[in-house]
Design a protein around this motif. Structure first.
Motif, PDB file in Angstrom:
ATOM      1  N   ALA A  89       0.828  -1.212   0.000  1.00  0.00           N
ATOM      2  CA  ALA A  89       0.000   0.000   0.000  1.00  0.00           C
ATOM      3  C   ALA A  89       0.859   1.258   0.000  1.00  0.00           C
ATOM      4  N   LYS A  90       1.988   1.188   0.719  1.00  0.00           N
ATOM      5  CA  LYS A  90       2.896   2.342   0.780  1.00  0.00           C
ATOM      6  C   LYS A  90       3.570   2.597  -0.562  1.00  0.00           C
ATOM      7  N   LEU A  91       3.976   1.502  -1.226  1.00  0.00           N
ATOM      8  CA  LEU A  91       4.620   1.636  -2.519  1.00  0.00           C
ATOM      9  C   LEU A  91       3.671   2.152  -3.586  1.00  0.00           C
ATOM     10  N   ASN A  92       2.410   1.724  -3.515  1.00  0.00           N
ATOM     11  CA  ASN A  92       1.419   2.124  -4.510  1.00  0.00           C
ATOM     12  C   ASN A  92       0.864   3.522  -4.276  1.00  0.00           C
ATOM     13  N   SER A  93       1.012   4.025  -3.070  1.00  0.00           N
ATOM     14  CA  SER A  93       0.478   5.355  -2.765  1.00  0.00           C
ATOM     15  C   SER A  93       1.435   6.423  -3.295  1.00  0.00           C
ATOM     16  N   PRO A  94       0.930   7.566  -3.753  1.00  0.00           N
ATOM     17  CA  PRO A  94       1.796   8.646  -4.263  1.00  0.00           C
ATOM     18  C   PRO A  94       2.663   9.210  -3.146  1.00  0.00           C
ATOM     19  N   PRO A  95       3.933   9.511  -3.461  1.00  0.00           N
ATOM     20  CA  PRO A  95       4.834  10.027  -2.420  1.00  0.00           C
ATOM     21  C   PRO A  95       4.391  11.409  -1.958  1.00  0.00           C
ATOM     22  N   ARG A  96       4.571  11.623  -0.701  1.00  0.00           N
ATOM     23  CA  ARG A  96       4.244  12.923  -0.140  1.00  0.00           C
ATOM     24  C   ARG A  96       5.443  13.854  -0.256  1.00  0.00           C
ATOM     25  N   LYS A  97       5.241  15.095  -0.644  1.00  0.00           N
ATOM     26  CA  LYS A  97       6.313  16.072  -0.763  1.00  0.00           C
ATOM     27  C   LYS A  97       6.662  16.608   0.618  1.00  0.00           C
ATOM     28  N   LEU A  98       7.911  16.330   1.003  1.00  0.00           N
ATOM     29  CA  LEU A  98       8.376  16.767   2.317  1.00  0.00           C
ATOM     30  C   LEU A  98       9.027  18.134   2.180  1.00  0.00           C
ATOM     31  N   VAL A  99       8.532  19.127   2.788  1.00  0.00           N
ATOM     32  CA  VAL A  99       9.069  20.477   2.752  1.00  0.00           C
ATOM     33  C   VAL A  99       9.805  20.734   4.047  1.00  0.00           C
ATOM     34  N   SER A 100      11.113  20.864   3.926  1.00  0.00           N
ATOM     35  CA  SER A 100      11.937  21.094   5.111  1.00  0.00           C
ATOM     36  C   SER A 100      12.421  22.530   5.120  1.00  0.00           C
TER      37      SER A 100
END
Length: 582
Positions: A89-100
């Motif tokens: 499920a994690k691999l198939n889900s779109p990556p979240r953009k991490l703003v640091s």
């Protein structure tokens, strides 16, 4: 049956507890609790359940697998199956953009950059990355400056920080192509968004950085775009215009120096031509030699090194598109004379050593038959006795005793020929008659020191013989290029000087240059120094001009010299060059 009023927070806590194992909570449990609270939160506050009815109601309402709510311990295969489901499920889900907001660096002093960092912090980080060749930190700094902050960062100094970043990236170009990409992005952003605040000093630093990586095309673009001269009609004596002109001169001098040291004479000579064209603008702007502090000595040394390689055949080039001087150092000399002169000893010692590599006394002639073969250009120094001819010859050649100096007037009794840059071991051939193979250098020429007139204690018959010899020499010597007439700068022309002017005005061929040289200018200054090397009074200068006009040599240039303070070396060499190139 016992009835209980169920609190929603209790149910949510129970859901997390029921689906926990090995110290971890299930995402599915959280989803269920979320749906549970969404669908049943209102009913929980008003409905009563028995313990059995409560669990049954939750089970039948939930859409999650019942195994998640089982009270029995899951087997290892079951746990692994659930973990595999989560990973998929994690691999198939779109990556979240991490703003640091933090950009971590390797430096202990400046460990991170944030929007609260100061411009000084960024400068320190750039310097450290450049000195350590830390490509990682340079990339982080670039991302921070280019992508994270806006124009308000560092109290508006973001443009200057981008310039400093570009210079560091160009300096680290050997560490990979990525640094060149950083420099390109920083230069482009600075030029498009901060053009109005660009400083000439920063542009000059970028110019030198581009030269460092052999990117001459982009360097010239910076010169023409960011360091261009003020538009016609714009004042050039303002501080901003002076700063631009000064750094343009620095940049072009770097271009000339680098091409000389890289044995690329054609491009170096073109850069010297650019300096020559810039010289009048520099003088008009009011910039002094002290304001500029041009690196002439370094350029001369590079030109001398390149000229040496050209003489021994180490380099070959096509000069069809440009007129190359007989000695590359002459191109630097031409540029120097167009700029304000600083009369620096180190500079002119380098110049003299590059232009005068070998000197020899050839012969002392008393008639035309005793003159050497006409195979090179010649310059002649004439004037009355004790005017300083021998001292001036020694000064311009940077030799202490090439021409003999005497306190007794009239010591020179013959026409003394000195060769400059003749073939090696020429002295043996002259003194002992040995045959020496080889050729003179292309910039070889003769210097002729003639006897003085006026105060020399010689018979009138001898003086007349010298005068006749000089007249015959001037009219018939085809290789004669320049006549230097030396006049005492303290007193101006005397009768003997007027006679020389009259004679030259009557017999000088059109192809010969006549130059008036005022000597001993240091005697007119109390405590002469580098900033006040000598001068002549207006009265003396007016007497010289009137005498020149009277004797048909009114267009002759007038040079001011001093053998003591070395004043006028550049001007003398500007005319001696005519003999070297003959």
């Amino acid at each position: 049956m016992v009835s209980y009023r169920i609190n929603s927070s209790v149910i949510i806590g129970a859901l997390f507890a029921l689906n926990s194992y090995d110290g971890h909570f299930s995402v599915a449990a959280f989803s269920l609790s979320h749906r549970f609270t969404s669908h049943h939160l209102k009913s929980l506050h008003s409905t009563t359940f028995s313990p059995t009815e409560e669990l049954e109601s939750i089970t039948t309402t939930s859409r999650q697998p019942t195994v998640l709510f089982s009270t029995k311990k899951l087997s290892r295969p079951e746990r692994k199956a659930i973990e595999r489901q989560k990973k998929e499920a994690k691999l198939n889900s779109p990556p979240r953009k991490l703003v640091s907001k933090k950009f971590e660096l390797h430096s202990n002093n400046i460990s991170e950059l944030t929007v609260k960092s100061t411009a000084d912090d960024v400068i320190k980080a750039i310097k450290r990355a450049q000195s350590r060749h830390d490509v990682h930190d340079l990339n982080i700094i670039a991302k921070f400056l280019i992508e994270e902050v806006d124009e308000s960062f560092g109290f508006g100094f973001r443009g200057s920080l981008l310039a400093r970043l570009a210079v560091a990236a160009l300096h680290m170009s050997n560490d990979g192509a990525a640094t060149c990409g950083i420099a390109s992005r920083a230069i482009k952003l600075r030029r498009t968004e901060y053009r109005s605040t660009m400083l000439p000093m920063e542009s000059a630093a970028i110019f030198r950085g581009l030269l460092r990586i052999q990117n001459v095309t982009d360097a010239l673009n910076v010169l023409d775009d960011e360091l261009r001269l003020p538009m016609e009609g714009t004042p050039i004596d303002s501080p901003e215009a002076k700063d631009t002109i000064k750094h343009r001169a620095y940049s072009i001098s770097s271009l000339a120096s680098r091409h000389f040291y890289e044995l690329e004479p054609s491009l170096a000579v073109k850069a010297c031509d650019m300096l020559t064209q810039l010289g009048p603008t520099v003088r008009k702007s009011g910039l002094t030699a002290e304001d500029l502090n041009m690196p002439w000595a370094r350029i001369i040394q590079g030109a001398a090194q390149c000229e040496s390689a050209r003489r021994d055949g180490s380099i070959e080039f096509d000069d069809a598109g440009a007129k190359m001087p007989c000695n590359l150092v002459y191109s630097v000399l031409t540029a120097m004379t167009s700029f304000p002169s600083q009369n620096d000893d180190q500079t002119y010692e380098s110049l003299s050593n590059a232009l005068v590599r070998r000197t020899n006394f050839i012969t002392g002639a008393v008639s035309m038959e005793g003159c050497p073969e006409e195979d090179r250009g010649e310059v002649v120094y004439i004037g009355r006795s004790n005017v300083g001819k021998s001292s001036l010859v020694n000064m311009v050649t940077n030799r202490k005793s090439l021409a003999f100096i005497s306190k007794r007037p009239g010591k020179t009794q013959q026409f003394n020929y000195f060769s400059v840059n003749d073939k090696p071991d020429k002295e043996r051939e002259v003194r002992f008659g040995d045959f020496i193979s080889g050729e003179k250098d292309p910039d070889s020429f003769y210097i002729l020191d003639v006897p003085g007139f006026g105060f020399a204690k010689v018979p009138q018959k001898q003086r007349q013989a010298w005068s006749d010899f000089l007249a015959q020499y001037i009219t018939t010597r085809k290789t004669l290029k320049v006549i230097f007439h030396l006049i005492d700068g303290r007193h101006g022309p005397i009768d003997e000087d007027n006679n020389i002017m009259k004679q030259i005005g009557e017999i000088k061929p059109d192809g010969v240059k006549y130059v008036i040289v005022l000597t001993k200018a240091d005697k007119n200054v109390k405590g002469p120094n580098s900033t006040n090397a000598g001068k002549v009074s207006k009265t003396v200068l007016e007497k010289v001009r009137n005498a020149a006009q009277k004797n048909n040599v009114g267009n002759a240039p007038i040079l001011l010299t001093s053998a003591e303070t070395k004043l006028g070396r550049d001007d003398i060499w500007r005319y001696m060059r005519l003999a070297a190139e003959a």
